[in-house]
Design a protein around this motif. Structure first.
Motif, PDB file in Angstrom:
ATOM      1  N   ASP A 106       0.756  -1.028   0.021  1.00 17.34           N
ATOM      2  CA  ASP A 106       0.050   0.056   0.063  1.00 17.34           C
ATOM      3  C   ASP A 106       0.960   0.994   0.045  1.00 17.34           C
ATOM      4  N   GLN A 107       0.385   2.207  -0.696  1.00 17.56           N
ATOM      5  CA  GLN A 107       1.069   3.716  -0.690  1.00 17.56           C
ATOM      6  C   GLN A 107       1.129   4.316   0.676  1.00 17.56           C
ATOM      7  N   ASN A 108       0.264   4.105   1.325  1.00 12.75           N
ATOM      8  CA  ASN A 108      -0.114   4.796   2.645  1.00 12.75           C
ATOM      9  C   ASN A 108       0.298   3.635   3.934  1.00 12.75           C
ATOM     10  N   PRO A 109       1.591   4.002   4.406  1.00 15.42           N
ATOM     11  CA  PRO A 109       2.035   3.043   5.851  1.00 15.42           C
ATOM     12  C   PRO A 109       1.173   3.073   6.721  1.00 15.42           C
ATOM     13  N   ASP A 110       0.311   4.025   6.970  1.00 16.25           N
ATOM     14  CA  ASP A 110      -0.727   4.007   8.060  1.00 16.25           C
ATOM     15  C   ASP A 110      -1.800   3.047   7.911  1.00 16.25           C
ATOM     16  N   SER A 111      -2.221   2.545   6.384  1.00 18.34           N
ATOM     17  CA  SER A 111      -3.211   1.686   6.134  1.00 18.34           C
ATOM     18  C   SER A 111      -2.688   0.323   6.776  1.00 18.34           C
ATOM     19  N   PHE A 112      -1.631  -0.023   7.119  1.00 20.03           N
ATOM     20  CA  PHE A 112      -1.305  -1.370   7.572  1.00 20.03           C
ATOM     21  C   PHE A 112      -1.796  -1.693   8.802  1.00 20.03           C
ATOM     22  N   ARG A 113      -2.447  -0.427   9.617  1.00 19.70           N
ATOM     23  CA  ARG A 113      -3.098  -0.594  11.042  1.00 19.70           C
ATOM     24  C   ARG A 113      -4.120  -1.360  11.041  1.00 19.70           C
ATOM     25  N   ARG A 114      -4.863  -1.457   9.807  1.00 20.81           N
ATOM     26  CA  ARG A 114      -5.955  -2.296   9.697  1.00 20.81           C
ATOM     27  C   ARG A 114      -5.777  -3.715   9.817  1.00 20.81           C
ATOM     28  N   LEU A 115      -4.449  -4.098   9.627  1.00 23.60           N
ATOM     29  CA  LEU A 115      -4.046  -5.589   9.648  1.00 23.60           C
ATOM     30  C   LEU A 115      -3.933  -6.189  11.118  1.00 23.60           C
ATOM     31  N   GLY A 116      -3.639  -5.243  12.206  1.00 23.73           N
ATOM     32  CA  GLY A 116      -3.675  -5.644  13.544  1.00 23.73           C
ATOM     33  C   GLY A 116      -2.704  -6.261  13.797  1.00 23.73           C
ATOM     34  N   PRO A 117      -2.425  -6.371  15.305  1.00 22.10           N
ATOM     35  CA  PRO A 117      -1.089  -7.190  15.661  1.00 22.10           C
ATOM     36  C   PRO A 117      -1.115  -8.459  15.375  1.00 22.10           C
ATOM     37  N   ASP A 118      -2.107  -9.207  15.076  1.00 20.97           N
ATOM     38  CA  ASP A 118      -2.100 -10.650  14.878  1.00 20.97           C
ATOM     39  C   ASP A 118      -1.283 -10.768  13.387  1.00 20.97           C
ATOM     40  N   PHE A 119      -1.341 -10.094  12.443  1.00 22.44           N
ATOM     41  CA  PHE A 119      -0.896 -10.247  11.236  1.00 22.44           C
ATOM     42  C   PHE A 119       0.766 -10.688  10.971  1.00 22.44           C
ATOM     43  N   SER A 120       1.004 -11.516  10.529  1.00 22.52           N
ATOM     44  CA  SER A 120       2.579 -12.033  10.792  1.00 22.52           C
ATOM     45  C   SER A 120       3.141 -11.924   9.349  1.00 22.52           C
ATOM     46  N   GLY A 121       2.343 -11.309   8.378  1.00 22.61           N
ATOM     47  CA  GLY A 121       2.837 -11.362   6.769  1.00 22.61           C
ATOM     48  C   GLY A 121       3.962 -10.068   6.772  1.00 22.61           C
ATOM     49  N   ARG A 122       4.264  -9.853   5.454  1.00 29.29           N
ATOM     50  CA  ARG A 122       4.910  -8.907   5.107  1.00 29.29           C
ATOM     51  C   ARG A 122       4.138  -7.579   4.752  1.00 29.29           C
ATOM     52  N   THR A 123       4.591  -6.399   5.135  1.00 27.82           N
ATOM     53  CA  THR A 123       4.106  -5.129   4.805  1.00 27.82           C
ATOM     54  C   THR A 123       5.113  -4.378   3.964  1.00 27.82           C
ATOM     55  N   VAL A 124       4.515  -3.687   2.614  1.00 33.65           N
ATOM     56  CA  VAL A 124       5.463  -3.238   1.937  1.00 33.65           C
ATOM     57  C   VAL A 124       5.048  -1.790   1.255  1.00 33.65           C
ATOM     58  N   ALA A 125       5.411  -0.625   1.713  1.00 32.73           N
ATOM     59  CA  ALA A 125       4.940   0.679   1.656  1.00 32.73           C
ATOM     60  C   ALA A 125       5.682   1.042   0.020  1.00 32.73           C
ATOM     61  N   GLY A 126       4.848   1.402  -0.778  1.00 31.53           N
ATOM     62  CA  GLY A 126       5.238   1.738  -2.287  1.00 31.53           C
ATOM     63  C   GLY A 126       3.842   1.560  -3.015  1.00 31.53           C
ATOM     64  N   ILE A 127       4.102   2.063  -4.243  1.00 33.35           N
ATOM     65  CA  ILE A 127       3.574   1.733  -5.264  1.00 33.35           C
ATOM     66  C   ILE A 127       3.173   0.423  -5.940  1.00 33.35           C
ATOM     67  N   GLY A 128       1.958  -0.058  -5.931  1.00 25.79           N
ATOM     68  CA  GLY A 128       1.782  -1.472  -6.344  1.00 25.79           C
ATOM     69  C   GLY A 128       2.222  -2.031  -7.672  1.00 25.79           C
ATOM     70  N   PHE A 129       2.471  -1.134  -8.370  1.00 20.29           N
ATOM     71  CA  PHE A 129       3.134  -1.748  -9.895  1.00 20.29           C
ATOM     72  C   PHE A 129       4.317  -1.275 -10.008  1.00 20.29           C
TER      73      PHE A 129
END
Length: 221
Positions: free
Chosen positions: A30-53
């Motif tokens: 996601d372009q907006n790092p703040d959006s990753f808050r929706r994943l919550g503390p239980d998410f153990s995957g990878r988060t990548v800030a940037g343009i999707g393409f």
């Protein structure tokens, strides 16, 4: 298996969790790092800030090893570009894009990119809740053209070939269940008492097809 989800809105966050719960690895972009808050503390995957393409962003998300890619951001253009890059540049075979414009969704489906047209799907779901329409369609395509329905054949159809039922209803029998087991019809398959018949039909004709199957079969000359 590894999945890449572009867009961490409500749909993207839910999708990431659902995939992870099935035991797969997930990277969310996601372009907006703040959006990753929706994943919550239980998410153990990878988060990548940037343009999707963007190439570097996609590589950091592991698109080159991805089993599937889902573009579910809020922008049609971004979703389509990302889906095409994932498929055409990195060879991801399972790619889907969420598209709000149903006309554009149809165009991209013809180009081989699976799309979920959000607006017509949402509209159908709301209508189903608001109106006393029949619930005969077990499934229908996103464009609202083809439905899968169960035909309840009149007893007079038993002992006759499925082809006769198809001609009378205008439907194509996809499969039937017999004694609790599903089977694919073949040329010459004859209906038996107790068969449950599931057929594909034009959505606008589903009620007519169901009614035709329920009517007594015409006696052959």
């Amino acid at each position: 298996m590894h999945f890449v989800v572009m867009g961490c809105g409500r749909v993207g966050a839910r999708l990431a969790h659902d995939v992870e719960e099935q035991g797969h690895s997930v990277a969310v972009v996601d372009q907006n790092p703040d959006s990753f808050r929706r994943l919550g503390p239980d998410f153990s995957g990878r988060t990548v800030a940037g343009i999707g393409f963007d190439r570097d962003t996609m590589l950091r998300a592991g698109v080159d090893e991805a089993y599937a890619f889902a573009a579910v951001s809020s922008g049609d253009n971004s979703n389509i570009i990302a889906a095409r890059v994932a498929r055409e540049t990195y060879g991801v075979q399972r790619v889907v894009a969420r598209i709000y414009d149903p006309g554009r969704a149809e165009v991209y489906r013809r180009l081989g990119i699976a799309t979920v047209a959000t607006v017509p799907w949402t509209s159908r779901e709301i209508i189903a809740e608001l109106l006393p329409t029949d619930s005969s369609a077990l499934w229908q395509d996103e464009a609202g053209r083809v439905a899968l329905v169960e035909l309840g054949p009149h007893g007079s159809w038993f002992g006759r070939p499925l082809e006769d039922l198809e001609r009378a209803t205008g439907a194509r029998v996809a499969y039937l269940t017999r004694l609790g087991h599903a089977l694919l019809p073949a040329t010459g398959t004859v209906l038996q008492d107790g068969d449950r018949v599931f057929a594909a039909v034009e959505l606008a004709r589903r009620r007519a097809a169901i009614d035709a199957a329920a009517a007594e079969a015409e006696v052959e000359a």
